[in-house]
Design an enzyme around this catalytic site. Structure first.
Site, short mmCIF file in Angstrom:
data_model
loop_
_atom_site.label_atom_id
_atom_site.label_comp_id
_atom_site.label_asym_id
_atom_site.label_seq_id
_atom_site.Cartn_x
_atom_site.Cartn_y
_atom_site.Cartn_z
N THR A 77 0.80 -1.23 0.00
CA THR A 77 0.00 0.00 0.00
C THR A 77 0.84 1.29 0.00
OG1 THR A 77 -1.68 -1.22 1.24
CG2 THR A 77 -1.88 1.19 1.19
N ASN A 192 -7.29 -0.02 -0.47
CA ASN A 192 -7.21 -0.63 0.85
C ASN A 192 -8.31 -0.06 1.73
OD1 ASN A 192 -6.59 -1.66 3.31
ND2 ASN A 192 -4.44 -1.07 3.30
N CYS A 195 -8.67 0.35 6.18
CA CYS A 195 -7.98 1.43 6.89
C CYS A 195 -9.03 2.16 7.72
CB CYS A 195 -7.32 2.37 5.89
SG CYS A 195 -8.50 3.20 4.82
N ASN A 260 -8.22 -8.78 5.02
CA ASN A 260 -6.96 -8.23 5.52
C ASN A 260 -6.56 -9.08 6.74
OD1 ASN A 260 -4.91 -6.52 6.66
ND2 ASN A 260 -5.59 -4.99 5.21
N THR A 261 -6.71 -8.61 7.92
CA THR A 261 -6.28 -9.41 9.08
C THR A 261 -7.42 -9.46 10.09
OG1 THR A 261 -5.36 -7.37 9.94
CG2 THR A 261 -3.82 -8.87 8.89
N GLY A 319 -4.37 -16.82 5.45
CA GLY A 319 -4.08 -18.16 5.96
C GLY A 319 -3.83 -19.21 4.90
N ALA A 340 0.22 -14.14 1.75
CA ALA A 340 1.26 -13.23 2.25
C ALA A 340 2.17 -14.00 3.20
CB ALA A 340 0.64 -12.02 2.94
C1 LIG Z 1 4.29 -8.11 6.35
C2 LIG Z 1 2.87 -7.77 6.00
C3 LIG Z 1 2.55 -6.48 5.56
C4 LIG Z 1 1.24 -6.17 5.18
N1 LIG Z 1 0.95 -4.93 4.65
C5 LIG Z 1 -0.28 -4.68 4.10
C6 LIG Z 1 -0.54 -3.48 3.39
O1 LIG Z 1 0.31 -2.61 3.24
N2 LIG Z 1 -1.80 -3.33 2.85
C7 LIG Z 1 -2.78 -4.27 2.96
O2 LIG Z 1 -3.89 -4.09 2.43
N3 LIG Z 1 -2.54 -5.43 3.65
C8 LIG Z 1 -1.32 -5.65 4.19
N4 LIG Z 1 -1.08 -6.86 4.83
C9 LIG Z 1 -2.16 -7.86 4.95
C10 LIG Z 1 -2.09 -8.91 3.83
O3 LIG Z 1 -2.33 -8.35 2.57
C11 LIG Z 1 -3.12 -10.01 4.04
O4 LIG Z 1 -4.41 -9.47 3.88
C12 LIG Z 1 -3.01 -10.69 5.41
O5 LIG Z 1 -1.68 -10.83 5.79
C13 LIG Z 1 -3.69 -12.06 5.39
O6 LIG Z 1 -3.04 -12.92 4.51
P1 LIG Z 1 -2.00 -14.05 5.03
O7 LIG Z 1 -2.69 -14.82 6.08
O8 LIG Z 1 -1.64 -14.83 3.80
O9 LIG Z 1 -0.83 -13.30 5.59
C14 LIG Z 1 0.23 -7.16 5.26
C15 LIG Z 1 0.56 -8.44 5.73
C16 LIG Z 1 1.86 -8.75 6.10
C17 LIG Z 1 2.18 -10.14 6.57
#
Ligand SMILES: Cc1cc2nc3c(=O)[nH]c(=O)nc-3n(C[C@H](O)[C@H](O)[C@H](O)COP(=O)(O)O)c2cc1C
Length: 364
Positions: A77, A192, A195, A260-261, A319, A340
């Site tokens: 982002t 995104n 936010c 996202n998370t 995940g 990710a």
């Molecule tokens: C190191 C890191 C940095 C991240 N930075 C962003 C970001 O800048 N923008 C965004 O929309 N999500 C960001 N995320 C969230 C990821 O895009 C993703 O939605 C989230 O990690 C879930 O996927 P995963 O379980 O495969 O990690 C970030 C995740 C990680 C691990």
């Protein structure tokens, strides 16, 4: 079997990882052909697998993961103005047993800097960056460079975020960021929406369908209809909330990426906040523990998209640690899958998926 250290060094700061690039001591594998190509929102792509906004900090990272065979590459982002990162640590392992849901996350999780995971199933982490961005003069040049580093059938998507600025609404700022990214060479734009919502008293943009709809409408008008537009959202727990969001943004976007998370309070083993500094008591949890929650959201959104007969694709994020997880995502209503955390610890994930595709005649 022990899993190697991630290519993103979680004990270093964002700035160090930005400067030093991926830590990779292995050998880049030969490209595996994956015919026939699929269409990613109208763009020919070698596969349905990519990396969401996060680990791809700049062109070094984009170039590396493109060579490792990930075909849908989202540039982390960016904003219309420079913004610093929170200090290190930005990622910690979190100890989790079983699936995380927002309900389970009412109690704090313990975050620790180092473990030795024996399998990808043991990798759940928290990330807390504060959405840093380089100055546009830096990231625009770097996006242009990234375009030259990806191969045929690979797609460069740029994730943008907007904030309310002096004399500029959040929708206007989102639109300006998106236009800058297109100018620099983005093949698709991701907004995104996970936010903070500056208009609402709390929550995030995706939780406010009316705000999300008006931002999406403005960004779409700003970038035109030739550049695919994606909205990235967070956890949505009900069909009704999914339906309201899809109704509001569906007419303006080509895809929705979820999730996202999951948000949680992270403490250290002594019970104190694990991440230093104000505003970091809660942070986003990602990796293995969030897969069930993420795929639940994808399936809810997919049902609402189908009910409205909208031409909106679904990108599953959250995940996806193994090839089996990618299969599960693609059979839960997702058109595309992105990893990710999984790709940070296993940069060979795309290679292994394509080996299996080739062996078994699959089209993923
Ligand atoms: C190191 C890191 C940095 C991240 N930075 C962003 C970001 O800048 N923008 C965004 O929309 N999500 C960001 N995320 C969230 C990821 O895009 C993703 O939605 C989230 O990690 C879930 O996927 P995963 O379980 O495969 O990690 C970030 C995740 C990680 C691990």
């Amino acid at each position: 079997m022990q899993i190697p250290d991630p290519v993103y060094d979680i004990n270093k700061s964002y700035d160090d990882n930005y400067r030093e690039g991926p830590v990779f001591h292995g050998r880049i594998p030969a490209t595996i052909p994956n015919p026939p190509p699929v269409s990613f929102l109208g763009i020919p792509a070698n596969s349905r697998l990519g990396i969401p906004a996060g680990p791809l900090l700049n062109s070094e990272w984009i170039g590396f993961y493109a060579k490792m065979g990930f075909d849908l590459l989202v540039y982390k982002t960016v904003r219309t103005h420079p913004h610093p990162s929170y200090p290190a640590p930005n990622c910690l392992y979190v100890s989790v047993s079983g699936d995380l849901t927002p309900e389970v996350l009412n109690t704090p999780l313990i975050g620790i800097p180092q473990i030795e995971p024996a399998s990808m199933r043991e990798i759940t982490i928290t990330n807390s960056f504060g959405m840093p961005s380089q100055d546009p003069s830096v990231w625009q040049k770097d996006v242009e460079l990234s375009r030259s580093l990806i191969g045929k059938g690979q797609v460069l998507i740029v994730s943008v975020v907007g904030t309310e600025r002096e004399g500029e609404s959040i929708a206007e700022n989102f639109t300006r960021a998106a236009k800058m990214a297109v100018e620099a060479g983005a093949m698709a734009i991701e907004m995104n929406f996970s936010c903070p919502n500056v208009k609402g008293t709390e929550g995030q943009i995706f939780q406010d369908p009316s705000a999300a709809g008006s931002i999406a409408q403005k960004v779409r008008a700003g970038i035109g209809t030739n550049v695919p537009l994606i909205a990235k959202v967070g956890y949505i727990g009900s069909a009704q909330a999914a339906g309201e969001l899809v109704s509001a943004i569906g007419p303006f976007v080509d895809a929705i990426a979820a999730i996202n998370t999951l948000s949680a309070t992270i403490i250290n083993p002594e019970g104190r906040p694990a991440l230093p500094g104000p505003g970091r008591e809660k942070s986003g949890v990602c990796g293995n523990g969030i897969r069930t929650a993420a795929l639940g959201v994808v399936s809810r959104l997919s049902q609402e998209v189908r009910a409205r007969k909208l031409p909106v694709a679904l990108v599953a994020v959250g995940g996806l640690m193994t090839v089996e997880d990618i299969d599960l995502a693609l059979s839960s209503g997702a058109d595309f899958a992105m990893s990710a955390t999984g790709a940070m610890w296993d940069p060979f994930l795309a290679y292994h998926m394509k080996q299996q595709n080739l062996r078994e005649g699959l089209r993923r």
